[in-house]
Design an enzyme around this catalytic site. Sequence first.
Site, PDB file in Angstrom:
ATOM      1  N   TYR A 107      27.349  -4.644  16.598  1.00  0.00           N
ATOM      2  CA  TYR A 107      26.842  -4.310  15.270  1.00  0.00           C
ATOM      3  C   TYR A 107      26.777  -5.552  14.384  1.00  0.00           C
ATOM      4  O   TYR A 107      25.772  -5.780  13.698  1.00  0.00           O
ATOM      5  CB  TYR A 107      27.745  -3.247  14.651  1.00  0.00           C
ATOM      6  N   LYS A 158      23.332  -7.056  12.811  1.00  0.00           N
ATOM      7  CA  LYS A 158      23.114  -7.146  11.370  1.00  0.00           C
ATOM      8  C   LYS A 158      22.977  -8.600  10.904  1.00  0.00           C
ATOM      9  O   LYS A 158      22.232  -8.882   9.956  1.00  0.00           O
ATOM     10  CB  LYS A 158      24.235  -6.426  10.616  1.00  0.00           C
ATOM     11  N   THR A 195      29.519   7.866   4.151  1.00  0.00           N
ATOM     12  CA  THR A 195      28.454   8.503   4.925  1.00  0.00           C
ATOM     13  C   THR A 195      29.070   9.304   6.071  1.00  0.00           C
ATOM     14  O   THR A 195      30.261   9.156   6.377  1.00  0.00           O
ATOM     15  CB  THR A 195      27.510   7.442   5.529  1.00  0.00           C
TER      16      THR A 195
END
Length: 262
Positions: free
Chosen positions: A157, A161, A192
């Site tokens: 990740y 990113k 979230t």
Amino acid sequence: MSGSGTLDERHALVTGAGSGIGTAIARALAAEGARVTLAGRRRAPLEALAAELGENAFVADGFDVTDPATIARGLDAARAGFGPVSILINNAGEAPSAPFEKTSLDMWSHVIGTDLTGVFHVTQAVLPDLKTHGEGARIINIASTAGLIGYAYVSAYCAAKHGVVGLTRALALELAKKGVTVNAVCPGFTDTPIIERSIAAIAEKTGRTREAALAEFTKSNPQGRLIQPREVASTVLWLASPGAASITGQAIAVAGGEVMAG
């Protein structure tokens, strides 16, 4: 909704619009008059959001950012109703966690394919629309503070990113004279469903309370809290507005002071 906002009649495409940050962004853009294409793989949450937003929303379900064919089909359908895209929000992404030595090639490839190459695919597909629109066209990539600093156990990740931030800067230079701005918004840990699932997993694996598990995510934020999706959406809305015409090539952290530019 017409004649009431700064983005009246603009066509915005939001990937990953079915939940979390994507949903908040779609709501914010629609509230300013934009016609919003809600792109994602799952139809049910997109239809629920479209029902809420009304006639200014179009559902492009089955929209897989790793598959150029589904991107092309979704764009063709969206253009038929709303015309060319002038605001692109690349938000779709995934963030599985594992120690680096246990990160399989399949996991690595999946995350890079979705979070970085997905931005490549969608942006290439939409770019002719944006260049034709010219002045006022926007590309806004939802990256992460993981694109600015490192985090343990999410190496794929972080790599993806960081790549999104680099792509943002390169495109900003290429498109500067075309009137198209390109920026990245980099949220810290945000409230979230992804974070909620992570909190539940930590609590289950460690026996900690939910509050103790939540503290693992809030401790990096000097404000001691999770970022709210509407705060990310507000930053996106500003970048999409006419007043942000000179802002390009930036990676803007929305993280309560966790990351500060030198």
